[in-house]
Motif scaffolding. Structure first.
Motif, PDB file in Angstrom:
ATOM      1  N   ILE A   1      11.101 -14.522  -8.278  1.00 20.57           N
ATOM      2  CA  ILE A   1      10.954 -13.412  -7.339  1.00 20.57           C
ATOM      3  C   ILE A   1       9.482 -13.285  -6.939  1.00 20.57           C
ATOM      4  CG2 ILE A   1      11.159 -10.907  -7.046  1.00 20.57           C
ATOM      5  CD1 ILE A   1      13.488 -10.999  -9.008  1.00 20.57           C
ATOM      6  N   ASP A   2       9.225 -13.215  -5.652  1.00 22.46           N
ATOM      7  CA  ASP A   2       7.854 -13.063  -5.165  1.00 22.46           C
ATOM      8  C   ASP A   2       7.276 -11.717  -5.585  1.00 22.46           C
ATOM      9  OD1 ASP A   2       7.612 -15.529  -3.827  1.00 22.46           O
ATOM     10  OD2 ASP A   2       8.679 -14.729  -2.089  1.00 22.46           O
ATOM     11  N   TYR A   3       6.011 -11.744  -5.933  1.00 19.61           N
ATOM     12  CA  TYR A   3       5.285 -10.503  -6.167  1.00 19.61           C
ATOM     13  C   TYR A   3       3.868 -10.642  -5.632  1.00 19.61           C
ATOM     14  CZ  TYR A   3       3.135 -12.685 -10.302  1.00 19.61           C
ATOM     15  OH  TYR A   3       2.443 -13.519 -11.152  1.00 19.61           O
ATOM     16  N   VAL A   4       3.255  -9.516  -5.373  1.00 20.47           N
ATOM     17  CA  VAL A   4       1.923  -9.450  -4.793  1.00 20.47           C
ATOM     18  C   VAL A   4       0.977  -8.840  -5.818  1.00 20.47           C
ATOM     19  CG1 VAL A   4       0.508  -8.521  -2.921  1.00 20.47           C
ATOM     20  CG2 VAL A   4       2.896  -9.166  -2.490  1.00 20.47           C
ATOM     21  N   THR A   5      -0.174  -9.439  -5.983  1.00 21.41           N
ATOM     22  CA  THR A   5      -1.220  -8.865  -6.834  1.00 21.41           C
ATOM     23  C   THR A   5      -2.393  -8.460  -5.962  1.00 21.41           C
ATOM     24  OG1 THR A   5      -0.580 -10.237  -8.730  1.00 21.41           O
ATOM     25  CG2 THR A   5      -2.763  -9.223  -8.789  1.00 21.41           C
ATOM     26  N   LEU A   6      -2.781  -7.199  -6.047  1.00 20.01           N
ATOM     27  CA  LEU A   6      -3.951  -6.670  -5.354  1.00 20.01           C
ATOM     28  C   LEU A   6      -5.089  -6.558  -6.364  1.00 20.01           C
ATOM     29  CD1 LEU A   6      -2.195  -3.716  -3.472  1.00 20.01           C
ATOM     30  CD2 LEU A   6      -2.443  -6.080  -2.703  1.00 20.01           C
ATOM     31  N   ARG A   7      -6.278  -6.995  -5.985  1.00 17.67           N
ATOM     32  CA  ARG A   7      -7.432  -6.919  -6.882  1.00 17.67           C
ATOM     33  C   ARG A   7      -8.595  -6.261  -6.155  1.00 17.67           C
ATOM     34  NH1 ARG A   7      -6.050 -10.046 -11.227  1.00 17.67           N
ATOM     35  NH2 ARG A   7      -4.613 -11.783 -10.830  1.00 17.67           N
ATOM     36  N   SER A   8      -9.289  -5.380  -6.851  1.00 21.07           N
ATOM     37  CA  SER A   8     -10.465  -4.727  -6.286  1.00 21.07           C
ATOM     38  C   SER A   8     -11.716  -5.509  -6.679  1.00 21.07           C
ATOM     39  CB  SER A   8     -10.575  -3.290  -6.790  1.00 21.07           C
ATOM     40  OG  SER A   8     -11.084  -3.270  -8.117  1.00 21.07           O
ATOM     41  N   PRO A   9     -12.819  -5.306  -5.961  1.00 16.38           N
ATOM     42  CA  PRO A   9     -14.061  -6.026  -6.294  1.00 16.38           C
ATOM     43  C   PRO A   9     -14.563  -5.747  -7.699  1.00 16.38           C
ATOM     44  CG  PRO A   9     -14.208  -5.026  -4.110  1.00 16.38           C
ATOM     45  CD  PRO A   9     -12.969  -4.488  -4.737  1.00 16.38           C
ATOM     46  N   LEU A  10     -14.233  -4.573  -8.271  1.00 11.67           N
ATOM     47  CA  LEU A  10     -14.754  -4.197  -9.581  1.00 11.67           C
ATOM     48  C   LEU A  10     -13.815  -4.575 -10.721  1.00 11.67           C
ATOM     49  CD1 LEU A  10     -16.271  -0.693  -8.732  1.00 11.67           C
ATOM     50  CD2 LEU A  10     -17.418  -2.918  -8.828  1.00 11.67           C
ATOM     51  N   GLY A  11     -12.656  -5.166 -10.392  1.00 14.95           N
ATOM     52  CA  GLY A  11     -11.788  -5.670 -11.449  1.00 14.95           C
ATOM     53  C   GLY A  11     -10.462  -4.968 -11.632  1.00 14.95           C
ATOM     54  N   ALA A  12     -10.228  -3.854 -10.946  1.00 11.36           N
ATOM     55  CA  ALA A  12      -8.923  -3.191 -11.033  1.00 11.36           C
ATOM     56  C   ALA A  12      -7.872  -4.054 -10.335  1.00 11.36           C
ATOM     57  CB  ALA A  12      -8.979  -1.804 -10.393  1.00 11.36           C
ATOM     58  N   SER A  13      -6.603  -3.845 -10.685  1.00 12.87           N
ATOM     59  CA  SER A  13      -5.547  -4.635 -10.069  1.00 12.87           C
ATOM     60  C   SER A  13      -4.251  -3.849 -10.020  1.00 12.87           C
ATOM     61  CB  SER A  13      -5.320  -5.947 -10.840  1.00 12.87           C
ATOM     62  OG  SER A  13      -4.803  -5.683 -12.141  1.00 12.87           O
ATOM     63  N   ALA A  14      -3.351  -4.294  -9.157  1.00 12.67           N
ATOM     64  CA  ALA A  14      -2.003  -3.735  -9.064  1.00 12.67           C
ATOM     65  C   ALA A  14      -1.062  -4.865  -8.697  1.00 12.67           C
ATOM     66  CB  ALA A  14      -1.926  -2.615  -8.029  1.00 12.67           C
ATOM     67  N   ARG A  15       0.155  -4.798  -9.228  1.00  7.20           N
ATOM     68  CA  ARG A  15       1.166  -5.814  -8.940  1.00  7.20           C
ATOM     69  C   ARG A  15       2.384  -5.144  -8.324  1.00  7.20           C
ATOM     70  NH1 ARG A  15       3.151 -10.112 -13.426  1.00  7.20           N
ATOM     71  NH2 ARG A  15       1.037 -10.875 -12.998  1.00  7.20           N
ATOM     72  N   VAL A  16       2.911  -5.753  -7.254  1.00  7.82           N
ATOM     73  CA  VAL A  16       4.061  -5.211  -6.531  1.00  7.82           C
ATOM     74  C   VAL A  16       5.126  -6.294  -6.443  1.00  7.82           C
ATOM     75  CG1 VAL A  16       4.838  -4.006  -4.468  1.00  7.82           C
ATOM     76  CG2 VAL A  16       2.413  -3.902  -5.118  1.00  7.82           C
ATOM     77  N   SER A  17       6.335  -5.986  -6.904  1.00  9.88           N
ATOM     78  CA  SER A  17       7.434  -6.940  -6.854  1.00  9.88           C
ATOM     79  C   SER A  17       8.226  -6.764  -5.565  1.00  9.88           C
ATOM     80  CB  SER A  17       8.367  -6.744  -8.051  1.00  9.88           C
ATOM     81  OG  SER A  17       9.501  -7.585  -7.951  1.00  9.88           O
ATOM     82  N   MET A  18       8.680  -7.885  -4.999  1.00  4.28           N
ATOM     83  CA  MET A  18       9.559  -7.812  -3.837  1.00  4.28           C
ATOM     84  C   MET A  18      10.931  -7.258  -4.217  1.00  4.28           C
ATOM     85  SD  MET A  18       7.786  -8.812  -1.278  1.00  4.28           S
ATOM     86  CE  MET A  18       6.261  -9.689  -0.986  1.00  4.28           C
ATOM     87  N   HIS A  19      11.247  -7.318  -5.507  1.00  4.58           N
ATOM     88  CA  HIS A  19      12.497  -6.720  -5.970  1.00  4.58           C
ATOM     89  C   HIS A  19      12.286  -5.217  -6.108  1.00  4.58           C
ATOM     90  CE1 HIS A  19      15.711  -5.694  -8.986  1.00  4.58           C
ATOM     91  NE2 HIS A  19      16.395  -6.414  -8.106  1.00  4.58           N
ATOM     92  N   GLY A  20      12.809  -4.475  -5.156  1.00  2.00           N
ATOM     93  CA  GLY A  20      12.672  -3.024  -5.178  1.00  2.00           C
ATOM     94  C   GLY A  20      11.408  -2.494  -4.548  1.00  2.00           C
ATOM     95  N   GLY A  21      10.501  -3.381  -4.089  1.00  2.00           N
ATOM     96  CA  GLY A  21       9.213  -2.886  -3.614  1.00  2.00           C
ATOM     97  C   GLY A  21       8.504  -2.100  -4.700  1.00  2.00           C
TER      98      GLY A  21
END
Length: 309
Positions: A23-43
């Motif tokens: 399943i595809d997922y998206v990882t967002l990363r900030s310049p200072l090292g924070a991150s978030a992951r979003v799955s295409m399953h359910g958004g």
């Protein structure tokens, strides 16, 4: 895979990959090292980490496919709870979403310094049989340079007749110990302890409560971890506070017997009064999460103000 749907500055990063289920997922990363992951399953946002790499959202260690993982931030649409004919909390959280290549512009949204992804869900033929309303549900998940997480959902009626729905962001916060957590901003407000029977009364507590017409800012203080979650919302008049506690946790197939001690749901929602859209109308709900030192308390909050203030 539609990378053009995401916009980032020279240092923020958006990555699209696949999990062990394909399943595809998206990882967002900030310049200072924070991150978030979003799955295409359910958004569904399944991870949100601060600059030190600490996980801020709870997810259960027990996963029972094909159901969505319990935890993170599932999206409840077009119903909350199990009072209607649909599956509990609606079908959006169990559907495959798609990257929104050319989303309509969001008013008053500044992407500078933020990495973000736009997703969209449209009804399948099976969805229309169960809930005969044509809609477009869009979601933008963004991570700011300082690690704040923002979710913006938009529901548009592309039907030939009005329809009504309820909505909620189930926000599973990771806490050190549920007995050491304090919530500020929801004291002595009306709540319903039974969503289907709609019984209303006023009392203090936080086991499984729907609080009505809540302030736009809520703080969750975790004394042991010395941090405070601040939740700001717009278009979401209600707040659901939930923890299964010991007895219910043991009865849940996708939840560890002791995991209730490490989580608390504080959910921005529109439940008491259904949202009704005429053909062509659109509704927007927004939730912003940030983490500040534990000395932060409601004395510093303007509880009537929401995001962007």
């Amino acid at each position: 895979m539609g990378h053009s749907a995401a916009v980032w500055d020279c240092r923020a990063v958006v990555e699209i990959t696949r999990d062990w289920n394909g399943i595809d997922y998206v990882t967002l990363r900030s310049p200072l090292g924070a991150s978030a992951r979003v799955s295409m399953h359910g958004g569904q946002v399944t991870s949100w980490r601060n600059e030190q790499g600490e996980e801020l959202l709870f997810t259960s260690s027990i996963f029972k496919p094909p159901k969505a993982v319990r935890g993170g931030i599932p999206i409840c649409f077009p119903q909350f709870g199990n009072c209607g004919v649909l599956e509990q909390h609606g079908f959006a959280r169990n559907k495959m979403w798609a990257v929104d290549i050319n989303p309509p512009p969001l008013p008053s949204f500044d992407p500078i310094g933020k990495s973000f992804i736009d997703l969209v869900l449209k009804p399948s033929d099976d969805d229309l049989k169960a809930w005969p309303h044509s809609f477009e549900l869009r979601l933008r998940v963004s991570l700011s340079s300082n690690g704040d997480l923002t979710l913006i959902s938009r529901v548009r009626n592309v039907n030939g007749k009005p329809f009504s729905f309820s909505f909620a962001y189930l926000t599973y916060l990771s806490v050190s110990d549920i007995s050491e957590v304090r919530i500020e901003g929801l004291e002595t407000l009306d709540f319903l302890d039974n969503l289907c029977q709609r019984e209303r009364f006023t009392e203090q507590g936080m086991l499984s409560l729907l609080r009505l017409s809540t302030p736009n800012v809520t703080a969750v203080l975790d004394h042991e971890k010395k941090r405070t979650y601040v939740l700001k919302k717009q278009g979401l008049p209600d707040t659901v506070v939930w923890n299964p506690w010991e007895k219910k946790a043991k009865a849940m197939a996708d939840f560890g017997d002791e995991e209730y001690k490490q989580m608390l749901c504080v959910n921005g929602a529109a439940i008491e009064k259904a949202i009704t859209l005429k053909p062509g109308e659109e509704w927007t709900g927004r939730l912003e999460l940030s983490v500040v030192p534990s000395s932060f308390c409601s004395e510093h909050l303007d509880l009537q103000k929401g995001v962007g203030t």
